[in-house]
Scaffold this active site. Sequence first.
Site, PDB file in Angstrom:
ATOM      1  N   SER A  49       0.866  -1.180   0.000  1.00  0.00           N
ATOM      2  CA  SER A  49       0.000   0.000   0.000  1.00  0.00           C
ATOM      3  C   SER A  49       0.906   1.234   0.000  1.00  0.00           C
ATOM      4  O   SER A  49       2.099   1.128   0.301  1.00  0.00           O
ATOM      5  CB  SER A  49      -0.890   0.006   1.241  1.00  0.00           C
ATOM      6  OG  SER A  49      -0.093   0.210   2.405  1.00  0.00           O
ATOM      7  N   ASP A  84      -0.730  -1.582  -4.133  1.00  0.00           N
ATOM      8  CA  ASP A  84      -2.110  -1.839  -3.706  1.00  0.00           C
ATOM      9  C   ASP A  84      -2.835  -0.498  -3.512  1.00  0.00           C
ATOM     10  O   ASP A  84      -2.316   0.387  -2.820  1.00  0.00           O
ATOM     11  CB  ASP A  84      -2.049  -2.625  -2.386  1.00  0.00           C
ATOM     12  CG  ASP A  84      -3.394  -3.151  -1.936  1.00  0.00           C
ATOM     13  OD1 ASP A  84      -4.264  -3.387  -2.806  1.00  0.00           O
ATOM     14  OD2 ASP A  84      -3.563  -3.347  -0.718  1.00  0.00           O
ATOM     15  N   ASP A 105      -6.447   2.863  -8.080  1.00  0.00           N
ATOM     16  CA  ASP A 105      -7.770   2.850  -7.474  1.00  0.00           C
ATOM     17  C   ASP A 105      -8.449   4.187  -7.728  1.00  0.00           C
ATOM     18  O   ASP A 105      -8.272   5.143  -6.974  1.00  0.00           O
ATOM     19  CB  ASP A 105      -7.656   2.567  -5.971  1.00  0.00           C
ATOM     20  CG  ASP A 105      -9.011   2.532  -5.288  1.00  0.00           C
ATOM     21  OD1 ASP A 105     -10.030   2.813  -5.965  1.00  0.00           O
ATOM     22  OD2 ASP A 105      -9.062   2.233  -4.087  1.00  0.00           O
ATOM     23  N   HIS A 177     -12.223  -4.133   3.871  1.00  0.00           N
ATOM     24  CA  HIS A 177     -10.901  -4.414   4.422  1.00  0.00           C
ATOM     25  C   HIS A 177     -10.997  -4.589   5.934  1.00  0.00           C
ATOM     26  O   HIS A 177     -11.839  -3.978   6.583  1.00  0.00           O
ATOM     27  CB  HIS A 177      -9.940  -3.260   4.124  1.00  0.00           C
ATOM     28  CG  HIS A 177      -9.640  -3.095   2.664  1.00  0.00           C
ATOM     29  ND1 HIS A 177      -9.980  -1.974   1.952  1.00  0.00           N
ATOM     30  CD2 HIS A 177      -9.036  -3.922   1.787  1.00  0.00           C
ATOM     31  CE1 HIS A 177      -9.581  -2.113   0.697  1.00  0.00           C
ATOM     32  NE2 HIS A 177      -9.005  -3.287   0.562  1.00  0.00           N
ATOM     33  N   GLY A 178     -10.131  -5.402   6.476  1.00  0.00           N
ATOM     34  CA  GLY A 178     -10.095  -5.596   7.928  1.00  0.00           C
ATOM     35  C   GLY A 178     -11.114  -6.640   8.363  1.00  0.00           C
ATOM     36  O   GLY A 178     -11.663  -7.377   7.553  1.00  0.00           O
ATOM     37  N   GLY A 208     -10.105  -7.508   0.601  1.00  0.00           N
ATOM     38  CA  GLY A 208     -10.663  -7.793   1.929  1.00  0.00           C
ATOM     39  C   GLY A 208     -10.771  -9.274   2.218  1.00  0.00           C
ATOM     40  O   GLY A 208     -11.739  -9.739   2.824  1.00  0.00           O
ATOM     41  N   GLY A 209      -9.750 -10.039   1.823  1.00  0.00           N
ATOM     42  CA  GLY A 209      -9.781 -11.495   1.994  1.00  0.00           C
ATOM     43  C   GLY A 209      -9.837 -11.969   3.439  1.00  0.00           C
ATOM     44  O   GLY A 209     -10.299 -13.075   3.713  1.00  0.00           O
ATOM     45  N   ASN A 229      -6.924 -10.684  -2.161  1.00  0.00           N
ATOM     46  CA  ASN A 229      -5.996  -9.910  -1.334  1.00  0.00           C
ATOM     47  C   ASN A 229      -6.168 -10.211   0.150  1.00  0.00           C
ATOM     48  O   ASN A 229      -7.283 -10.155   0.670  1.00  0.00           O
ATOM     49  CB  ASN A 229      -6.254  -8.409  -1.523  1.00  0.00           C
ATOM     50  CG  ASN A 229      -5.936  -7.926  -2.917  1.00  0.00           C
ATOM     51  OD1 ASN A 229      -5.590  -8.714  -3.792  1.00  0.00           O
ATOM     52  ND2 ASN A 229      -6.054  -6.638  -3.119  1.00  0.00           N
ATOM     53  N   ASN A 231      -4.433  -9.135   3.909  1.00  0.00           N
ATOM     54  CA  ASN A 231      -3.493  -8.289   4.632  1.00  0.00           C
ATOM     55  C   ASN A 231      -3.677  -8.447   6.148  1.00  0.00           C
ATOM     56  O   ASN A 231      -2.807  -8.967   6.847  1.00  0.00           O
ATOM     57  CB  ASN A 231      -3.697  -6.820   4.211  1.00  0.00           C
ATOM     58  CG  ASN A 231      -2.746  -5.876   4.903  1.00  0.00           C
ATOM     59  OD1 ASN A 231      -1.692  -6.287   5.385  1.00  0.00           O
ATOM     60  ND2 ASN A 231      -3.097  -4.607   4.978  1.00  0.00           N
TER      61      ASN A 231
HETATM   62  P1  13P Z   1      -7.724  -7.443   4.397  1.00  0.00           P
HETATM   63  O1  13P Z   1      -6.818  -6.606   5.223  1.00  0.00           O
HETATM   64  O2  13P Z   1      -9.132  -7.368   4.853  1.00  0.00           O
HETATM   65  O3  13P Z   1      -7.243  -8.848   4.256  1.00  0.00           O
HETATM   66  O4  13P Z   1      -7.740  -6.800   2.932  1.00  0.00           O
HETATM   67  C1  13P Z   1      -6.571  -6.783   2.169  1.00  0.00           C
HETATM   68  C2  13P Z   1      -6.752  -6.043   0.897  1.00  0.00           C
HETATM   69  O5  13P Z   1      -7.782  -6.098   0.264  1.00  0.00           O
HETATM   70  C3  13P Z   1      -5.648  -5.224   0.413  1.00  0.00           C
HETATM   71  O6  13P Z   1      -5.996  -4.490  -0.704  1.00  0.00           O
END
Ligand code: 13P
Length: 287
Positions: A49, A84, A105, A177-178, A208-209, A229, A231
């Site tokens: 990011s 990202d 984005d 995300h998160g 937002g995996g 994705n 994170n």
């Molecule tokens: P998470 O932090 O929810 O896994 O999302 C990661 C993401 O989509 C990065 O672009």
Amino acid sequence: MLVSAKEMLNKAKAGKYAVGQFNINNLEWTKAILQTAEELKSPVILGVSEGAGKYMCGYTTIVGMVNGMINELGITVPVALHLDHGSYEGALKCIEAGFSSVMFDGSHYPIEENIAKTKELVAICEEKGLSLEAEVGAIGGEEDGVIGSGEVADPNECKMIADLGVTMLAAGIGNIHGKYPANWAGLSFDTLDDIQKLTGTMPLVLHGGTGIPADMIKKAISLGVSKINVNTECQLAFAEATRKYIEAGKDLEGKGFDPRKLLADGTAAIKATVKEKMELFGSVGKA
Ligand code: 13P
């Protein structure tokens, strides 16, 4: 050598699996992800990011670190280094610095402006052989201090952006995300299906995996998602393992304070998380 994400994602789309994008924060993170990908013979995308880019002392530092590791660790699987949620200017900086893939984005712009800026980057990335991810419909949650609520993209707008010649497309389908809140409505599979019908062979990206249940991940892949994705989940795993190490007083035993020991359990936890995701996404053995 870093590669564009194009070939690995087209293969994933055709083979009905997904390649994980794992965001990096420092040396341990990067090493853990690269080693796991190599062990599992999986292609991988390292996500950076803009905030993490600043934290790691800029994009050229990151390119140097990742290229160095690929050589020193003897990594043979395809690795893409990807910006990202980039701004237009951030994307240009990463291209200049030697990233092999960027995301622009433009989801917060009116669609006309998103199209105009994405189009300019398509031309630049095509000329340099880099992959480009575009986004329609903002992904909710917190990303670098900005909180959104999870839009559902307009499939026709997705088609307009896909037709510009981007490599892969991120579309909001209720993902954030998160961590997901307890009252989360889940992914909008009807929207995903409509988007895939209009965009054909274009690899779709699920942001937002973290925290998306395995059955929803599998269904998303069956409906054309080829890049996922992750994170926060690696961050949580790292923090939990590191906390346990300290709470057990291990930093006070012998040379347990040595960062190479202090960060070892957290790093192992990142590896375990990445392995679990690669198995779930179906990318193991696909390199
Ligand atoms: P998470 O932090 O929810 O896994 O999302 C990661 C993401 O989509 C990065 O672009």
